[in-house]
Design an enzyme around this catalytic site. Structure first.
Site, short mmCIF file in Angstrom:
data_model
loop_
_atom_site.label_atom_id
_atom_site.label_comp_id
_atom_site.label_asym_id
_atom_site.label_seq_id
_atom_site.Cartn_x
_atom_site.Cartn_y
_atom_site.Cartn_z
CG ASP A 24 -1.61 1.13 1.46
OD1 ASP A 24 -2.42 1.74 0.52
OD2 ASP A 24 -1.72 1.98 2.59
CG ASP A 26 -1.87 7.64 0.40
OD1 ASP A 26 -2.19 8.69 0.41
OD2 ASP A 26 -1.51 6.94 -0.59
#
Length: 230
Positions: A24, A26
């Site tokens: 991922d 953020d």
């Protein structure tokens, strides 16, 4: 809370047994939620961040709906706000570069899958040497955000299900099994890909994600994963 917690297996695992690492972006590889920072530049951070937080905790179960709601609040924001976030706010989390370099050196392919935006994933992917990328594309007309996204060949919104699908697709492409994949994330929309990977890693994650991960890094940098993979 311990800095590094493992459950469901006996460390260390052999790094040589893995072929793909999915990340991922953020709050995992980078220190911010890009959408919240774009909102800050537009004076709407509180409204947008509240929805982001609820979505990451898993309280808003429809990620697509939560993203559309947040994007609608950003209609009319100039693209200069994106430049500002990239140049002034975005930083890599501790250990992100070291971990990615070590995984690449061990022959793993790297996948960046983000519910964030291509404007930022392009930069992050280039810096970290990602082999595959999937993220959302902000619709921009006359130098401003429309509050919508651009439809891409695979679809419009990269949510948890799309992250899972992309991990499996990339694994198949390189001839790897899901067991030969590791997935690293922090929010509820990372759980689907973490659930199919041979090793799931939570980084400074929400409680629900921490509980379900095989490795939880609760303090310090991402490079600590290399204590578990030798």
């Amino acid at each position: 809370m311990s800095a590094l917690v493992t459950q469901g297996f006996t460390p260390p695992l052999r790094l040589a047994d893995f072929r793909l690492a999915a990340f991922d972006m953020d709050s995992t590889l980078i220190n911010i939620e890009c959408i919240d920072e774009i909102a800050a530049a537009a004076g709407k951070k509180a409204e947008v961040a509240a929805i982001t937080e609820a979505a990451m905790r898993g309280e808003i179960t429809d990620f697509k709906d939560s993203l559309r709601r947040r994007l609608a609040l950003l209609k009319g924001v100039p693209t200069s706000a994106l430049d500002q976030v990239l140049s002034e706010r975005l930083q890599f989390n501790p250990g992100a570069r070291e971990l990615c370099a070590a995984l690449k050196a061990a022959g793993l392919k790297l996948l960046l899958v983000s519910g964030g935006f291509t404007y930022f994933t392009r930069h992050v992917a280039a810096e970290l040497g990602m082999d595959f990328v999937r993220s959302n594309e902000l619709e921009i007309v006359d130098g401003a955000l429309t509050g919508g996204l651009v439809m891409q060949a695979w679809g419009e919104i990269c949510d948890g299900e799309e992250k899972r699908r992309m991990l499996l697709q990339c694994a198949a492409e390189i001839g790897a099994t899901p067991a030969q994949c590791l997935a690293v994330g922090d929010g509820a929309n990372d759980l689907p890909m973490m659930g199919v990977a041979g090793l799931s890693v939570a980084y400074h994650a929400k409680p629900r994600v921490r509980e379900q991960a095989m490795v939880a890094i609760n303090e310090g940098g991402l490079e600590q994963l290399l204590q578990v993979l030798r």
